[in-house]
Design a protein around this motif. Sequence first.
Motif, short mmCIF file in Angstrom:
data_model
loop_
_atom_site.label_atom_id
_atom_site.label_comp_id
_atom_site.label_asym_id
_atom_site.label_seq_id
_atom_site.Cartn_x
_atom_site.Cartn_y
_atom_site.Cartn_z
N GLY A 553 0.84 -1.19 0.00
CA GLY A 553 0.00 0.00 0.00
C GLY A 553 0.87 1.24 0.00
N HIS A 621 3.49 -12.18 -5.82
CA HIS A 621 3.05 -11.83 -4.47
C HIS A 621 2.46 -13.08 -3.84
N PRO B 147 -5.63 -8.93 13.06
CA PRO B 147 -6.88 -8.31 12.63
C PRO B 147 -7.73 -9.32 11.87
N GLU B 151 -11.93 -6.10 9.40
CA GLU B 151 -11.17 -4.89 9.76
C GLU B 151 -10.34 -4.40 8.59
N ILE B 152 -9.78 -5.36 7.85
CA ILE B 152 -8.93 -4.98 6.73
C ILE B 152 -9.77 -4.45 5.59
N PRO B 157 -8.31 1.21 0.34
CA PRO B 157 -7.53 0.27 -0.48
C PRO B 157 -6.11 0.74 -0.75
N SER B 158 -5.91 2.02 -1.00
CA SER B 158 -4.55 2.47 -1.34
C SER B 158 -3.63 2.35 -0.14
N LEU B 159 -4.20 2.36 1.06
CA LEU B 159 -3.36 2.27 2.26
C LEU B 159 -3.06 0.83 2.63
N ARG B 160 -4.06 -0.05 2.46
CA ARG B 160 -3.83 -1.42 2.92
C ARG B 160 -3.06 -2.22 1.89
N GLY B 161 -2.97 -1.74 0.66
CA GLY B 161 -2.22 -2.46 -0.37
C GLY B 161 -3.01 -3.63 -0.92
N SER B 162 -2.34 -4.39 -1.74
CA SER B 162 -3.02 -5.51 -2.40
C SER B 162 -3.27 -6.63 -1.41
N GLN B 163 -4.43 -7.24 -1.48
CA GLN B 163 -4.72 -8.40 -0.64
C GLN B 163 -4.80 -9.66 -1.49
N VAL B 164 -4.48 -9.53 -2.76
CA VAL B 164 -4.54 -10.68 -3.66
C VAL B 164 -3.18 -11.36 -3.67
N THR B 165 -3.17 -12.67 -3.47
CA THR B 165 -1.89 -13.37 -3.47
C THR B 165 -1.93 -14.55 -4.42
N TYR B 166 -0.76 -14.99 -4.80
CA TYR B 166 -0.65 -16.11 -5.72
C TYR B 166 0.21 -17.15 -5.05
N SER B 167 -0.40 -18.01 -4.24
CA SER B 167 0.46 -18.93 -3.51
C SER B 167 0.47 -20.32 -4.13
#
Lengths: 651, 436
Positions: A553, A621, B147, B151-152, B157-167
């Motif tokens: 972010g 990511h 959290p 809460e997230i 959105p611009s502050l918490r960043g991406s929540q999408v991951t590729y595991s």
Amino acid sequence: MSTANTRPQGNMGLDELNRIVLEFLHKKGYSRTEAMLRLESSRSTVPSLATRGLTAAVPLAGADSYAKTYALLQEWFESSLDMYQPELSRFMYPLFVHMFIELINLGEPLMACEFFDKFCESHELLHSQDLQAIKGIRLPQHVSENSVAQRFVTRRCRVQISPTAFDLLLHFLHSIEAVGGSTIIRLINQHFSLVIKPKQAAGSSTDDDDEANDFGDLGELENAPKKPLQLGIMPVDPDLKAEVLATLEYKDKNEKYDTELAPRFEEMTKPESDSPAVDAIPLPKFKPRDVEAAVQRVIDSTQMAKLGFGHKQQAALPSVAMYTFHNTYDDMNCVAFSEDSTLAAGGFADSYVMLWELQGHKLHSSLPSENSDGPTSTRRLIGHSGAVYGLSFSPDKRTLLTCSEDKTVRLWSMDTYTSLVAYRGHTEPIWDVAFGPFGHYFATASHDQTAMLWSTDHIYPLRIFAGHMSDVECVCFHPNGCYLFTGSADKTVRMWDVAKGVCVRVFMGHAGPVTALACSPNGRWIVAAGEDAAIVVWDIALGQRLKRMRGHGKGPIYSLAFSMQGEVLVSCGADCTVRVWDMQRNTLEANPALEPHDALNNGSEQVQDEKKKEVQSTTDHMAVFNTKQTPVYKVQFTSKNLVLAGGAFIP
Amino acid sequence: MSRQGTTLWSHSDTVKDVAEAIGIPALSDDVSKAMAMDVEYRLHEVIEQARKFMRHSKRRTLTTRDISSALKVLNVEPLYGYDSDRALKFKEALLGSAQTVYYIDEEDEVDLEKLIAEPIPKIPREPTYTAHWLAVEGVQPAIPQNPHVGEIRVMEPSLRGSQVTYSTSKLGQEAEVKPLVKHMISKELQLYFDRIVAALIEDTPSDVSKGVSNDTNIVEKQPNQDAMDINEPTSKEIALLSLRNDPGLHQLTPYFVQLVQEKISTDLTNPEILKTMLDVIDSLLHNQTVYVGSYIHQIVPCVLTVLVSQHIQGGGYEVRDYAASMLRSIVKEFSPQYTNLRPRLTRTLLKGFLDIQRSLESQYGIVKGVEALGPEVTLVIIVYNLSAWIEPISEIGQRESEKDAWSHLRTALTEAISKAPESETAEALKLVSEAM
């Protein structure tokens, strides 16, 4: 003697030749070729003094046409073919800055402001830092004081351009000669050093490095044939090796381990073809403690958690132990963990350093006078007279280094919990300090735009690394200890040869100050993170950018750490997250997939995203772990591949 | 139009005011203007430096302490008396018609006597730490220290960043791994399947009681089919009609295919059942909402089995014809997608054709199948092999018991050969007629 005589003659001959050729071209009516030759030859003959003095000679009448001219140029640039735009775009920003500076020097601050406001928007994305710095300039005197402006004034901006694109530009400038085209040609003459080179095949890395306009000296470095580096691991001292092997063989015989330790040690320390010599960096004679540490490292390596994809479909992800610091009143500036994760230290704005024992033991000082308060599991180290900005435990955890706003670095003993030495040498606050991989040596980064190399037994710096054009923000050693990396607010990362004290590589690709660095354990890659929330990976030997990782972010990234084998990278930052990145994807493949968009597109996309919704992450990511309102200051891997993270809870 | 042009300093009144305050009464315009511009630049400079201190203090708000540090770095005496603990309050003051806005720091006056008398404030708490697992092998444990998702989600959105991951390495070249999840089918669909199967497998279509019950059930499902019930179609016909037209059967497709497979292998001699099963396949093939393409590898063997089956009661020529025509339509529809479909069929049929131990009925089916694959295949398989093949076959054909089959086979042969290009077939036709 004879060479000295012939050279001026040769020069005169060249001038003569130029004149004849120009006459010929003029006669034949090859006006464009003529213009180009004039431009080119003037570039090589005009001395690079190019300063404010020259501009004063320009008739004042030109001043009001600057905005108009630039608008025309911008319009032309936007309407030009896509394939030439990246090349031409490299002219736009330096021209913008030079025109602004000229207007100031002409004594037209209002017009300059207007000009700045009107056109700064298109450059804000990539150069917001610079723009902030020059925004306030109003008087010619400011120009001479402002470091960013000086950079433009005193150094030629190196632009690489293909002959076709250059022709186009020249043609256009001639067509608007009456409305200021000549001003631009003059500016290009004075402040640019053009490298006219046919465009390289698509997909080459030079295309996307346009965000950082190269300045003269950088350009030379970039262009110079890349000297081979010794990036292999540091060979182990033969005596030390013999002792460690003896211990390991004894252990193999008497204790049960899953894998044989001695062969593993051999494998771990096998010198590579490009390893430096054992004595490349002189180190003090090893101590029994070093043998113990080496043995422990081998044992830990057999018990290490496997991370990354390996050959499996599902990635193995690390465990993260989070240390949250409370009651800091937002005064805590930095956190560090000792290598064996038994100690944590925090640097505070109130000039002290706090030590915590993480396993519940008491911290006994070996000095009786220091134990007067009774043993506790925390210690307060008092000695600095300014905010503490950096901490580094020595690899043997017997000492701690701290650096501070008071321009000193202090060495603290972890036996007595007292200050041992104060190292003075920097003339401005020190932002970061880091121990070398074998202890003994350490490096500092300072606001005075230099980095320094020290050894713990000398109170003066051994090397001063000067070259950055702004604050040096962070330092990081190469794993073999022969090289040092520095990240700076001038958006570049530099690599220095520790022994020779010279800069050997410059890595560019960030759009903001570099805030964190990490070098991969095999010593092949350098990773830097910046205030622009992006992480960039470069191949050290080639000096090429491998990939850019996005997902954090808004806000700076505070720390980066590689796992023991380098499969994954962990980052943390002001967005209150710890993120895990796959280092293998898009880097190891023979033909790494090209980044989906070039830097410019990526940037604009992100801006849109900020307005709309999600921040897009790149495909490497792997995981994100959110904390509760705790910006994470530091991440670190233990030798068993556990992640330690530390941050201060901000209520 | 320019933002900078109208800042606080551009009118240079402020400079004049400050000058007056420190005892310089009349400042010339030029001087104040120059001063104003310089002051503005210096302010920028200070803020620029202060930002660096803010960044290294890992804060996101600029505090007075940062400004003091910046002033120190710029070699200017810092401003004393301001600290970050107290939020600064500014009061706006408007001055007359000039509309100049001043901001005045509200400074409280502190009575020294009182301050001394006051009890000493409490010592702030010691900084401490707590440890918890932020993640265990990549999974965030649900403990109060972490959290929760909600809460997230409410964060910007611009502050918490991406929540999408590729595991998983799905993005790589490796095939996607599907979890072993049991295929769940709704109760209604299960019921429907049972009813349809019952209707199809009834031996006697005239079984009234069963037929009616099925009938009503299906009619309920398809009220628009009501009008067609005048001729009282058998429950089997209705079932097939339903298979042909009903949407939403894709979940049941594998079950129907399996049913067909089972039935064909168990009742290989019963032409009635074989035909019904071919009907089912045909219906499924024609259903617009079902994609049978992914079951072709199961359907084709079924059709082939029927086609070349050794013994079907009464020879089963009709069923074989039916299978052959179905084969033709399948090849026509799916061979562009499954490029190896046609070659594989050709190979199988050639093998069968050359196996002279096969019954003549089976040979009949093969010839029909070959014909369905087109004249080129006929040429390659039948015409080129005929001279060697016809002798042993015609010998069997002479037997009394095989007469009927032999005549069927001959007709089929003649038909198939006559469709192939004439130039090649004249001799073959002669061979067939000679074998009579």
